[in-house]
Motif scaffolding. Structure first.
Motif, PDB file in Angstrom:
ATOM      1  N   THR A 192      -9.056  -6.372   3.308  1.00 30.20           N
ATOM      2  CA  THR A 192      -8.748  -6.295   4.737  1.00 30.20           C
ATOM      3  C   THR A 192      -9.792  -7.093   5.531  1.00 30.20           C
ATOM      4  N   ALA A 251      -9.326  -2.846  -1.651  1.00 27.17           N
ATOM      5  CA  ALA A 251      -8.333  -3.110  -0.605  1.00 27.17           C
ATOM      6  C   ALA A 251      -9.017  -3.176   0.774  1.00 27.17           C
ATOM      7  N   ALA A 296     -10.235 -12.717  -1.906  1.00 26.89           N
ATOM      8  CA  ALA A 296      -9.113 -11.783  -1.695  1.00 26.89           C
ATOM      9  C   ALA A 296      -8.182 -11.773  -2.916  1.00 26.89           C
ATOM     10  N   ILE A 297      -7.924 -12.938  -3.487  1.00 26.82           N
ATOM     11  CA  ILE A 297      -7.053 -13.016  -4.669  1.00 26.82           C
ATOM     12  C   ILE A 297      -7.732 -12.321  -5.859  1.00 26.82           C
ATOM     13  N   TRP A 311      -8.990 -10.681   5.205  1.00 31.81           N
ATOM     14  CA  TRP A 311      -7.828 -10.997   6.045  1.00 31.81           C
ATOM     15  C   TRP A 311      -8.265 -11.183   7.522  1.00 31.81           C
ATOM     16  N   PHE A 359      -7.499   5.011   0.047  1.00 30.06           N
ATOM     17  CA  PHE A 359      -7.531   3.552   0.199  1.00 30.06           C
ATOM     18  C   PHE A 359      -8.746   2.989  -0.548  1.00 30.06           C
ATOM     19  N   VAL A 396       0.850  -1.200   0.000  1.00 34.08           N
ATOM     20  CA  VAL A 396       0.000   0.000   0.000  1.00 34.08           C
ATOM     21  C   VAL A 396       0.886   1.251   0.000  1.00 34.08           C
ATOM     22  N   ALA A 398      -7.494  -8.620  -5.568  1.00 34.59           N
ATOM     23  CA  ALA A 398      -6.146  -8.110  -5.855  1.00 34.59           C
ATOM     24  C   ALA A 398      -5.879  -8.078  -7.358  1.00 34.59           C
TER      25      ALA A 398
HETATM   26  C1  HEM Z   1      -4.645  -6.804   4.991  1.00 31.94           C
HETATM   27  C2  HEM Z   1      -5.338  -6.982   3.888  1.00 31.94           C
HETATM   28  C3  HEM Z   1      -4.727  -6.885   2.525  1.00 31.94           C
HETATM   29  C4  HEM Z   1      -4.364  -5.751   1.847  1.00 31.94           C
HETATM   30  C5  HEM Z   1      -4.506  -4.306   2.312  1.00 31.94           C
HETATM   31  C6  HEM Z   1      -3.772  -6.180   0.588  1.00 31.94           C
HETATM   32  C7  HEM Z   1      -3.251  -5.335  -0.366  1.00 31.94           C
HETATM   33  C8  HEM Z   1      -2.613  -5.730  -1.509  1.00 31.94           C
HETATM   34  C9  HEM Z   1      -1.969  -4.846  -2.457  1.00 31.94           C
HETATM   35  C10 HEM Z   1      -1.891  -3.344  -2.323  1.00 31.94           C
HETATM   36  C11 HEM Z   1      -1.494  -5.604  -3.463  1.00 31.94           C
HETATM   37  C12 HEM Z   1      -0.728  -5.123  -4.708  1.00 31.94           C
HETATM   38  C13 HEM Z   1      -1.716  -4.894  -5.828  1.00 31.94           C
HETATM   39  C14 HEM Z   1      -0.997  -4.524  -7.095  1.00 31.94           C
HETATM   40  O1  HEM Z   1      -0.014  -5.172  -7.461  1.00 31.94           O
HETATM   41  O2  HEM Z   1      -1.456  -3.576  -7.767  1.00 31.94           O
HETATM   42  C15 HEM Z   1      -1.814  -6.992  -3.160  1.00 31.94           C
HETATM   43  C16 HEM Z   1      -1.476  -8.063  -3.969  1.00 31.94           C
HETATM   44  C17 HEM Z   1      -1.971  -9.321  -3.783  1.00 31.94           C
HETATM   45  N1  HEM Z   1      -2.715  -9.774  -2.710  1.00 31.94           N
HETATM   46 FE1  HEM Z   1      -3.187  -8.681  -1.045  1.00 31.94          FE
HETATM   47  N2  HEM Z   1      -3.791  -7.548   0.529  1.00 31.94           N
HETATM   48  C18 HEM Z   1      -4.385  -8.018   1.677  1.00 31.94           C
HETATM   49  C19 HEM Z   1      -4.638  -9.329   1.974  1.00 31.94           C
HETATM   50  C20 HEM Z   1      -4.597 -10.369   1.060  1.00 31.94           C
HETATM   51  C21 HEM Z   1      -5.130 -11.688   1.260  1.00 31.94           C
HETATM   52  C22 HEM Z   1      -5.819 -12.152   2.547  1.00 31.94           C
HETATM   53  C23 HEM Z   1      -4.905 -12.398   0.103  1.00 31.94           C
HETATM   54  C24 HEM Z   1      -5.259 -13.823  -0.262  1.00 31.94           C
HETATM   55  C25 HEM Z   1      -5.654 -14.750   0.570  1.00 31.94           C
HETATM   56  C26 HEM Z   1      -4.215 -11.533  -0.812  1.00 31.94           C
HETATM   57  C27 HEM Z   1      -3.790 -11.884  -2.088  1.00 31.94           C
HETATM   58  C28 HEM Z   1      -3.033 -11.096  -2.924  1.00 31.94           C
HETATM   59  C29 HEM Z   1      -2.466 -11.518  -4.198  1.00 31.94           C
HETATM   60  C30 HEM Z   1      -2.578 -12.915  -4.820  1.00 31.94           C
HETATM   61  C31 HEM Z   1      -1.802 -10.405  -4.736  1.00 31.94           C
HETATM   62  C32 HEM Z   1      -1.055 -10.314  -6.076  1.00 31.94           C
HETATM   63  C33 HEM Z   1      -2.018  -9.787  -7.143  1.00 31.94           C
HETATM   64  C34 HEM Z   1      -1.354  -9.525  -8.478  1.00 31.94           C
HETATM   65  O3  HEM Z   1      -0.171  -9.753  -8.646  1.00 31.94           O
HETATM   66  O4  HEM Z   1      -2.053  -9.083  -9.408  1.00 31.94           O
HETATM   67  N3  HEM Z   1      -4.034 -10.307  -0.191  1.00 31.94           N
HETATM   68  N4  HEM Z   1      -2.494  -7.033  -1.967  1.00 31.94           N
END
Ligand code: HEM
Length: 120
Positions: free
Chosen positions: A76, A72, A110-111, A79, A68, A59, A114
């Motif tokens: 959260t 996202a 969540a995936i 999560w 935000f 972030v 994202a």
């Molecule tokens: C605390 C909560 C969470 C926040 C604030 C968050 C935030 C983010 C952010 C900012 C990115 C980068 C996005 C980008 O590349 O433009 C990301 C990537 C990613 N997140 Fe999270 N995330 C959280 C929890 C999770 C959870 C629980 C999962 C899955 C169980 C997850 C799976 C992923 C995956 C797979 C990516 C890669 C996406 C891509 O490459 O296109 N995230 N996350």
């Protein structure tokens, strides 16, 4: 470079979180105090925190903290629920199929959030 490092660490933490939930399911199914249950809860706590830390590093790197986005915020919520599910497994250790489904749905949502970043 920083972005790719945090994104890789974020995804590794998610893998560790999901594996730990599998350990908790197995350990609680067996019943009593056992190593699977103990290590499941320990690794769940550590990986749950790491998902958050790496998420908020991303972030920061992406400059998203000022505005935000909803996707996202929804992540959260996923999560938080992936944290609470550990307690649900402990309370109802025999509801394995339900726990499995809930974990799969929460992590898939969540995936999806994202990757697709829907605006709502
Ligand atoms: C605390 C909560 C969470 C926040 C604030 C968050 C935030 C983010 C952010 C900012 C990115 C980068 C996005 C980008 O590349 O433009 C990301 C990537 C990613 N997140 Fe999270 N995330 C959280 C929890 C999770 C959870 C629980 C999962 C899955 C169980 C997850 C799976 C992923 C995956 C797979 C990516 C890669 C996406 C891509 O490459 O296109 N995230 N996350």
């Amino acid at each position: 470079m920083e972005y790719l490092t945090y994104k890789t660490l974020h995804i590794i933490s998610i893998a560790a979180l999901v594996v730990s939930l599998g350990f908790i399911i197995g350990g609680c199914w067996i019943g009593g105090k056992n190593a699977l249950r103990k290590w499941g809860f320990i690794t769940h706590g550590i990986s749950w925190i790491l998902v958050f830390v790496t998420a908020f590093k991303l972030v920061g790197v992406l400059g998203m903290h000022e505005n935000f986005p909803n996707w996202a915020q929804a992540k959260t919520a996923c999560w938080i629920l992936l944290g609470l599910v550990a307690f649900a497994i402990k309370k109802k250790p025999k509801f394995v199929a339900i726990h499995y489904g809930v974990i799969l749905i929460l992590s898939s949502v969540a995936i999806g959030l994202a990757v697709l970043k829907p605006s709502f």
